[in-house]
Design a protein around this motif. Structure first.
Motif, PDB file in Angstrom:
ATOM      1  N   GLY A 101       0.814  -1.205   0.000  1.00  0.00           N
ATOM      2  CA  GLY A 101       0.000   0.000   0.000  1.00  0.00           C
ATOM      3  C   GLY A 101       0.849   1.256   0.000  1.00  0.00           C
ATOM      4  O   GLY A 101       2.061   1.203  -0.195  1.00  0.00           O
ATOM      5  N   VAL A 102       0.206   2.370   0.260  1.00  0.00           N
ATOM      6  CA  VAL A 102       0.871   3.673   0.220  1.00  0.00           C
ATOM      7  C   VAL A 102       0.840   4.321   1.597  1.00  0.00           C
ATOM      8  O   VAL A 102      -0.211   4.402   2.227  1.00  0.00           O
ATOM      9  CB  VAL A 102       0.170   4.605  -0.801  1.00  0.00           C
ATOM     10  N   TRP A 103       1.994   4.748   2.054  1.00  0.00           N
ATOM     11  CA  TRP A 103       2.105   5.548   3.268  1.00  0.00           C
ATOM     12  C   TRP A 103       2.218   6.999   2.828  1.00  0.00           C
ATOM     13  O   TRP A 103       3.020   7.320   1.940  1.00  0.00           O
ATOM     14  CB  TRP A 103       3.355   5.199   4.069  1.00  0.00           C
ATOM     15  N   ILE A 104       1.447   7.893   3.441  1.00  0.00           N
ATOM     16  CA  ILE A 104       1.534   9.317   3.135  1.00  0.00           C
ATOM     17  C   ILE A 104       1.701  10.069   4.451  1.00  0.00           C
ATOM     18  O   ILE A 104       0.935   9.881   5.390  1.00  0.00           O
ATOM     19  CB  ILE A 104       0.280   9.828   2.401  1.00  0.00           C
ATOM     20  N   VAL A 105       2.739  10.906   4.505  1.00  0.00           N
ATOM     21  CA  VAL A 105       2.976  11.776   5.658  1.00  0.00           C
ATOM     22  C   VAL A 105       2.800  13.188   5.144  1.00  0.00           C
ATOM     23  O   VAL A 105       3.454  13.601   4.188  1.00  0.00           O
ATOM     24  CB  VAL A 105       4.391  11.581   6.251  1.00  0.00           C
ATOM     25  N   ASN A 106       1.889  13.934   5.790  1.00  0.00           N
ATOM     26  CA  ASN A 106       1.499  15.244   5.299  1.00  0.00           C
ATOM     27  C   ASN A 106       1.615  16.289   6.405  1.00  0.00           C
ATOM     28  O   ASN A 106       1.081  16.105   7.495  1.00  0.00           O
ATOM     29  CB  ASN A 106       0.049  15.156   4.806  1.00  0.00           C
ATOM     30  N   LYS A 107       2.289  17.371   6.119  1.00  0.00           N
ATOM     31  CA  LYS A 107       2.395  18.498   7.051  1.00  0.00           C
ATOM     32  C   LYS A 107       1.131  19.333   6.928  1.00  0.00           C
ATOM     33  O   LYS A 107       0.800  19.802   5.840  1.00  0.00           O
ATOM     34  CB  LYS A 107       3.630  19.316   6.688  1.00  0.00           C
ATOM     35  N   HIS A 108       0.402  19.505   8.035  1.00  0.00           N
ATOM     36  CA  HIS A 108      -0.829  20.287   8.023  1.00  0.00           C
ATOM     37  C   HIS A 108      -0.630  21.516   8.904  1.00  0.00           C
ATOM     38  O   HIS A 108      -0.855  21.475  10.112  1.00  0.00           O
ATOM     39  CB  HIS A 108      -2.000  19.436   8.499  1.00  0.00           C
ATOM     40  N   ALA A 110      -2.175  24.437   9.221  1.00  0.00           N
ATOM     41  CA  ALA A 110      -3.313  25.104   9.850  1.00  0.00           C
ATOM     42  C   ALA A 110      -3.607  24.543  11.244  1.00  0.00           C
ATOM     43  O   ALA A 110      -3.906  25.286  12.173  1.00  0.00           O
ATOM     44  CB  ALA A 110      -4.549  24.990   8.964  1.00  0.00           C
ATOM     45  N   SER A 111      -3.495  23.232  11.402  1.00  0.00           N
ATOM     46  CA  SER A 111      -3.762  22.617  12.705  1.00  0.00           C
ATOM     47  C   SER A 111      -2.481  22.337  13.480  1.00  0.00           C
ATOM     48  O   SER A 111      -2.537  21.820  14.587  1.00  0.00           O
ATOM     49  CB  SER A 111      -4.539  21.310  12.527  1.00  0.00           C
ATOM     50  N   ARG A 112      -1.344  22.659  12.870  1.00  0.00           N
ATOM     51  CA  ARG A 112      -0.021  22.390  13.459  1.00  0.00           C
ATOM     52  C   ARG A 112       0.129  20.907  13.795  1.00  0.00           C
ATOM     53  O   ARG A 112       0.567  20.529  14.873  1.00  0.00           O
ATOM     54  CB  ARG A 112       0.232  23.269  14.683  1.00  0.00           C
ATOM     55  N   GLN A 113      -0.256  20.085  12.840  1.00  0.00           N
ATOM     56  CA  GLN A 113      -0.187  18.642  12.982  1.00  0.00           C
ATOM     57  C   GLN A 113       0.509  18.038  11.775  1.00  0.00           C
ATOM     58  O   GLN A 113       0.582  18.656  10.711  1.00  0.00           O
ATOM     59  CB  GLN A 113      -1.588  18.034  13.081  1.00  0.00           C
ATOM     60  N   VAL A 114       0.981  16.826  11.957  1.00  0.00           N
ATOM     61  CA  VAL A 114       1.467  16.018  10.847  1.00  0.00           C
ATOM     62  C   VAL A 114       0.507  14.844  10.745  1.00  0.00           C
ATOM     63  O   VAL A 114       0.228  14.179  11.741  1.00  0.00           O
ATOM     64  CB  VAL A 114       2.918  15.546  11.077  1.00  0.00           C
ATOM     65  N   TRP A 115      -0.011  14.620   9.559  1.00  0.00           N
ATOM     66  CA  TRP A 115      -0.983  13.559   9.344  1.00  0.00           C
ATOM     67  C   TRP A 115      -0.296  12.400   8.652  1.00  0.00           C
ATOM     68  O   TRP A 115       0.505  12.580   7.744  1.00  0.00           O
ATOM     69  CB  TRP A 115      -2.152  14.058   8.498  1.00  0.00           C
ATOM     70  N   LEU A 116      -0.637  11.200   9.092  1.00  0.00           N
ATOM     71  CA  LEU A 116      -0.089   9.978   8.519  1.00  0.00           C
ATOM     72  C   LEU A 116      -1.241   9.115   8.034  1.00  0.00           C
ATOM     73  O   LEU A 116      -2.199   8.869   8.776  1.00  0.00           O
ATOM     74  CB  LEU A 116       0.718   9.205   9.570  1.00  0.00           C
ATOM     75  N   SER A 117      -1.149   8.662   6.807  1.00  0.00           N
ATOM     76  CA  SER A 117      -2.090   7.685   6.282  1.00  0.00           C
ATOM     77  C   SER A 117      -1.284   6.424   6.012  1.00  0.00           C
ATOM     78  O   SER A 117      -0.314   6.446   5.262  1.00  0.00           O
ATOM     79  CB  SER A 117      -2.729   8.194   4.988  1.00  0.00           C
ATOM     80  N   SER A 118      -1.682   5.330   6.655  1.00  0.00           N
ATOM     81  CA  SER A 118      -0.940   4.080   6.572  1.00  0.00           C
ATOM     82  C   SER A 118      -1.862   2.950   6.147  1.00  0.00           C
ATOM     83  O   SER A 118      -2.989   2.858   6.636  1.00  0.00           O
ATOM     84  CB  SER A 118      -0.345   3.762   7.943  1.00  0.00           C
ATOM     85  N   PRO A 119      -1.379   2.053   5.273  1.00  0.00           N
ATOM     86  CA  PRO A 119      -2.208   0.907   4.910  1.00  0.00           C
ATOM     87  C   PRO A 119      -2.360  -0.084   6.068  1.00  0.00           C
ATOM     88  O   PRO A 119      -3.253  -0.927   6.057  1.00  0.00           O
ATOM     89  CB  PRO A 119      -1.461   0.272   3.739  1.00  0.00           C
ATOM     90  N   LYS A 120      -1.517   0.019   7.080  1.00  0.00           N
ATOM     91  CA  LYS A 120      -1.589  -0.901   8.223  1.00  0.00           C
ATOM     92  C   LYS A 120      -2.427  -0.339   9.373  1.00  0.00           C
ATOM     93  O   LYS A 120      -3.241  -1.043   9.941  1.00  0.00           O
ATOM     94  CB  LYS A 120      -0.189  -1.234   8.711  1.00  0.00           C
ATOM     95  N   SER A 121      -2.198   0.914   9.754  1.00  0.00           N
ATOM     96  CA  SER A 121      -2.879   1.474  10.920  1.00  0.00           C
ATOM     97  C   SER A 121      -3.947   2.503  10.578  1.00  0.00           C
ATOM     98  O   SER A 121      -4.632   2.995  11.461  1.00  0.00           O
ATOM     99  CB  SER A 121      -1.858   2.107  11.865  1.00  0.00           C
ATOM    100  N   GLY A 122      -4.082   2.847   9.304  1.00  0.00           N
ATOM    101  CA  GLY A 122      -5.095   3.817   8.905  1.00  0.00           C
ATOM    102  C   GLY A 122      -4.627   5.253   9.114  1.00  0.00           C
ATOM    103  O   GLY A 122      -3.442   5.513   9.292  1.00  0.00           O
TER     104      GLY A 122
END
Length: 167
Positions: A101-108, A110-122
């Motif tokens: 699958g695809v892992w995506i790490v995104n700097k956000h 506006a919320s001062r967060q880093v978002w991670l989308s993982s095929p294993k943990s969601g």
């Protein structure tokens, strides 16, 4: 939900069209339907409380620590022996494409967060904790991003994976 219960559906519709203004000095939340007319003012005890650490860091601090995070991720993941079909970093988004699958790490910002989308943990959202100097999940388990990625990438490569630095 509390606002809807207090003032009914009519107020919740009005709330959707309003701009919230928070005054730290007065500890109130004032809702405006236009810049010249106050619709509703609510004391601090009724205001929703933000969970987590995101606003304990300034925008400049967030940008600095998130850039450090992406530098560590890129440096650690550029190894040719890792089973990635593709790795791309562009505009604050890191994408890792694998057979699983695809892992995506995104700097956000506006919320001062880093978002991670993982095929294993969601999907997960991580906030920077200044005290521990770690990116911590806003989920109840408060998992560190470093620990989650080490666990998932170790499973992917079939041996213990490590980053060049902790984050």
């Amino acid at each position: 939900a509390a606002l809807t219960a207090l003032h009914g559906l009519r107020f919740s519709r009005l709330l959707c069209r309003c701009t919230p203004i928070v005054s730290k000095r007065l500890s109130t939340l004032t809702m405006f339907s236009s810049p010249s007319r106050t619709v509703f003012t609510m004391k601090e005890k009724y205001m929703p409380q933000r969970r987590g650490f995101a606003f304990t860091v300034s925008v400049d601090e967030f940008n600095a620590v998130s850039e450090d995070l992406f530098d560590i991720l890129q440096e650690s993941l550029e190894d040719d022996e890792l089973p990635f079909e593709d790795m791309e970093f562009s505009s604050g988004v890191l994408s890792l494409v694998t057979e699983q699958g695809v892992w995506i790490v995104n700097k956000h910002s506006a919320s001062r967060q880093v978002w991670l989308s993982s095929p294993k943990s969601g999907p997960s959202k991580f906030e920077y904790n200044k005290e521990t100097q770690k990116w911590v999940s806003e989920r109840e388990d408060k998992t560190a991003m470093h620990d989650l990625l080490v666990r998932e990438l170790s499973e992917l490569v079939g041996e213990e994976f490590s980053f060049t630095a902790k984050f």
